[in-house]
Structures are given as structure tokens and as C-alpha cells.
Design a protein around this motif. Structure first.
Motif, PDB file in Angstrom:
ATOM      1  N   MET A 241       0.687  -1.340  -0.257  1.00  0.00           N
ATOM      2  CA  MET A 241       0.070  -0.187  -0.234  1.00  0.00           C
ATOM      3  C   MET A 241       0.655   1.453   0.422  1.00  0.00           C
ATOM      4  O   MET A 241       0.632   2.669  -0.588  1.00  0.00           O
ATOM      5  CB  MET A 241      -0.661   0.334   1.360  1.00  0.00           C
ATOM      6  N   VAL A 242       2.198   1.538   0.812  1.00  0.00           N
ATOM      7  CA  VAL A 242       2.900   2.220   0.921  1.00  0.00           C
ATOM      8  C   VAL A 242       3.581   2.329  -0.432  1.00  0.00           C
ATOM      9  O   VAL A 242       3.695   3.130  -1.171  1.00  0.00           O
ATOM     10  CB  VAL A 242       4.193   2.350   1.516  1.00  0.00           C
ATOM     11  N   LYS A 243       3.840   1.203  -1.335  1.00  0.00           N
ATOM     12  CA  LYS A 243       4.005   2.194  -2.854  1.00  0.00           C
ATOM     13  C   LYS A 243       3.032   2.409  -3.660  1.00  0.00           C
ATOM     14  O   LYS A 243       3.212   3.227  -4.542  1.00  0.00           O
ATOM     15  CB  LYS A 243       4.606   0.216  -3.141  1.00  0.00           C
ATOM     16  N   ASP A 244       1.441   1.699  -3.176  1.00  0.00           N
ATOM     17  CA  ASP A 244       0.685   2.294  -4.240  1.00  0.00           C
ATOM     18  C   ASP A 244       0.749   3.898  -4.244  1.00  0.00           C
ATOM     19  O   ASP A 244       0.695   4.334  -4.693  1.00  0.00           O
ATOM     20  CB  ASP A 244      -0.427   2.035  -3.806  1.00  0.00           C
ATOM     21  N   LEU A 245       1.515   4.098  -2.733  1.00  0.00           N
ATOM     22  CA  LEU A 245       0.919   6.116  -2.627  1.00  0.00           C
ATOM     23  C   LEU A 245       1.733   6.303  -3.218  1.00  0.00           C
ATOM     24  O   LEU A 245       1.981   7.715  -3.446  1.00  0.00           O
ATOM     25  CB  LEU A 245       1.203   6.016  -0.356  1.00  0.00           C
ATOM     26  N   LEU A 246       3.584   6.102  -3.137  1.00  0.00           N
ATOM     27  CA  LEU A 246       4.515   6.616  -3.981  1.00  0.00           C
ATOM     28  C   LEU A 246       4.203   6.622  -5.818  1.00  0.00           C
ATOM     29  O   LEU A 246       4.765   7.629  -6.109  1.00  0.00           O
ATOM     30  CB  LEU A 246       5.986   5.796  -3.219  1.00  0.00           C
ATOM     31  N   PHE A 247       3.572   5.608  -5.815  1.00  0.00           N
ATOM     32  CA  PHE A 247       3.065   5.560  -7.893  1.00  0.00           C
ATOM     33  C   PHE A 247       2.753   6.500  -7.243  1.00  0.00           C
ATOM     34  O   PHE A 247       2.991   7.188  -8.819  1.00  0.00           O
ATOM     35  CB  PHE A 247       2.710   4.524  -8.054  1.00  0.00           C
ATOM     36  N   PHE A 248       1.484   6.952  -6.847  1.00  0.00           N
ATOM     37  CA  PHE A 248       0.631   7.921  -6.981  1.00  0.00           C
ATOM     38  C   PHE A 248       1.294   9.353  -6.914  1.00  0.00           C
ATOM     39  O   PHE A 248       1.264  10.340  -8.092  1.00  0.00           O
ATOM     40  CB  PHE A 248      -0.576   7.720  -6.387  1.00  0.00           C
ATOM     41  N   ARG A 249       2.672   9.462  -5.899  1.00  0.00           N
ATOM     42  CA  ARG A 249       3.344  11.131  -5.670  1.00  0.00           C
ATOM     43  C   ARG A 249       4.045  10.866  -7.226  1.00  0.00           C
ATOM     44  O   ARG A 249       4.204  12.039  -7.989  1.00  0.00           O
ATOM     45  CB  ARG A 249       3.852  10.873  -4.653  1.00  0.00           C
ATOM     46  N   GLU A 250       4.269   9.564  -7.944  1.00  0.00           N
ATOM     47  CA  GLU A 250       5.476   9.146  -8.493  1.00  0.00           C
ATOM     48  C   GLU A 250       5.040  10.050  -9.950  1.00  0.00           C
ATOM     49  O   GLU A 250       5.102  10.461 -10.902  1.00  0.00           O
ATOM     50  CB  GLU A 250       6.687   8.309  -8.734  1.00  0.00           C
ATOM     51  N   MET A 251       3.664   9.925 -10.233  1.00  0.00           N
ATOM     52  CA  MET A 251       2.952   9.712 -11.556  1.00  0.00           C
ATOM     53  C   MET A 251       2.589  11.567 -11.435  1.00  0.00           C
ATOM     54  O   MET A 251       1.951  11.922 -11.858  1.00  0.00           O
ATOM     55  CB  MET A 251       1.205   8.835 -11.354  1.00  0.00           C
TER      56      MET A 251
END
Length: 204
Positions: free
Chosen positions: A115-125
Motif C-alpha cells: 500500500m505504501v508503494k501504491d501511494l509512492l506510485f501516485f506521487r511519482e505519477m
């Protein structure tokens, strides 16, 4: 058939001014341009749409072209819903569309790290819109049979989703977060409202 159903049901919203319209399901981007034109024409005929409404068109990434996006823009669509695999960000932003994605929480085997990786992905995109919903198993499917729900599991997934909505709001302050239909499916009385209170700002 869709236009006829709109005509039959429009009396259910006789004076409602719609602030959001979503055209999706069945990959409407594969329809001929004339059919898309007729579909949106029927929507405008039978329903009242506010001037600043969010009007979304669901599209298969493989069918998205600059020509399709221009035609959608002319028709009045101002958002396109695409899968994560879309790599047309520059085209979309140039034409004024928002870039969004979505995720489910409570999937079998999903961890806090995921879930943390999902959040980091959202921020990166640098996404403009995020849809977040709890995983809802269907009992008549292989997944539903393999991972049968225990008492209270659905509510726990709902609470997990609400917490992730809250965390995402704190980390990505200006992103649009949808209170999804899945929230309402688990809590028919106040699912979406709980999403809004947790940090969502768009009703789906």
C-alpha cells in the motif's frame, strides 16, 4: 437501447443539476464516432448538466488517439478514464484532460508495504484523480471460493480503505480522491459519506 433507458428514467431526476457524468462500461471508446455523438446527445437531452460538470469518458488505452481525444473534447467530455498502462500523459495534459488511476485495498496477500508503494506510485505519477475502494470478493468466482470472507471482514476492508484515503489526502494534498461505489456496496447507508469524511472530495 441506452437512449431509450435514459428517456424512461430521466423523470427520476426531474430537477437535479448533474455535476458529474460518467460514460463507461463495455469500452465505449470502441464505438463509432457517430454513436458516441448520439449517446452524449441523449444525455444532454434528458438530463440537466451544470456548466462546470466533470464529464468522463472511459477508454481502452489501445483505442486512444489524438483524433479521438479531440472529438471527445468537442462533444463536451473533459475527463478520460484510462488504465494505468496508458503512456499518453503528454497528449492528455496538452488537451486539458486529467490523469487518474485507482487501487483496491484489502486484497488477499496485500501488505502495508504494498500500500505504501501504491501511494509512492501516485506521487511519482503526479496524478490528478485517484479512485480508492475496498476489495469485494464474489462468492461464485474462484477468488471468492479460495478466499471466503470471515465475519466482519468486509467492514475491516472498508476501514482500511478509509484510512488509506486519509493518508493519501495528507500526503497528496491537492489530488482529487473519489468516494467509490465499492464503499457504498459495503455500507449502503453511509459508505460514500464516510469516504468524504476521511478525505475524499469526489462522489463516484
Amino acid at each position: 437501447a441506452i437512449a431509450n433507458e435514459m428517456r424512461q428514467r430521466c423523470h427520476e431526476l426531474p430537477s437535479t443539476l448533474l455535476s458529474s457524468v460518467y460514460v463507461g462500461g463495455g469500452t465505449p471508446s470502441l464505438l463509432p464516432h457517430e454513436a458516441i455523438q448520439q449517446l452524449f446527445g441523449a444525455i444532454r437531452t434528458h438530463f440537466r448538466i451544470s456548466e462546470g460538470a466533470e464529464i468522463t469518458f472511459e477508454a481502452n488505452p489501445d483505442s486512444v488517439t489524438p483524433r479521438l481525444l479531440r472529438r471527445l473534447r468537442i462533444q463536451g467530455f473533459n475527463r478520460v478514464s484510462l488504465g494505468i498502462q496508458c503512456d499518453n500523459d503528454e497528449i492528455l495534459k496538452k488537451l486539458g484532460y486529467q490523469n487518474g488511476s485507482g487501487v483496491m485495498f484489502g486484497l488477499p496477500g496485500q501488505t502495508t508495504e504494498h500500500m505504501v508503494k501504491d501511494l509512492l506510485f501516485f506521487r511519482e505519477m503526479d496524478l490528478d484523480m485517484i479512485g480508492m475502494g475496498p476489495y469485494i470478493p464474489q462468492k461464485d468466482t474462484p477468488m471468492g471460493e479460495r478466499f471466503a470472507d470471515s465475519p466482519g471482514a468486509a467492514e475491516r476492508r472498508l476501514i482500511l480503505t478509509l484510512r488509506m484515503i486519509a493518508v493519501t489526502r495528507l500526503v497528496l494534498r491537492d489530488v482529487n480522491i473519489a468516494a467509490t461505489t465499492a464503499l457504498q456496496a459495503i455500507d449502503p447507508v453511509s459508505g460514500r459519506e464516510r469516504g468524504i469524511l476521511s478525505g475524499a472530495n469526489v462522489i463516484m
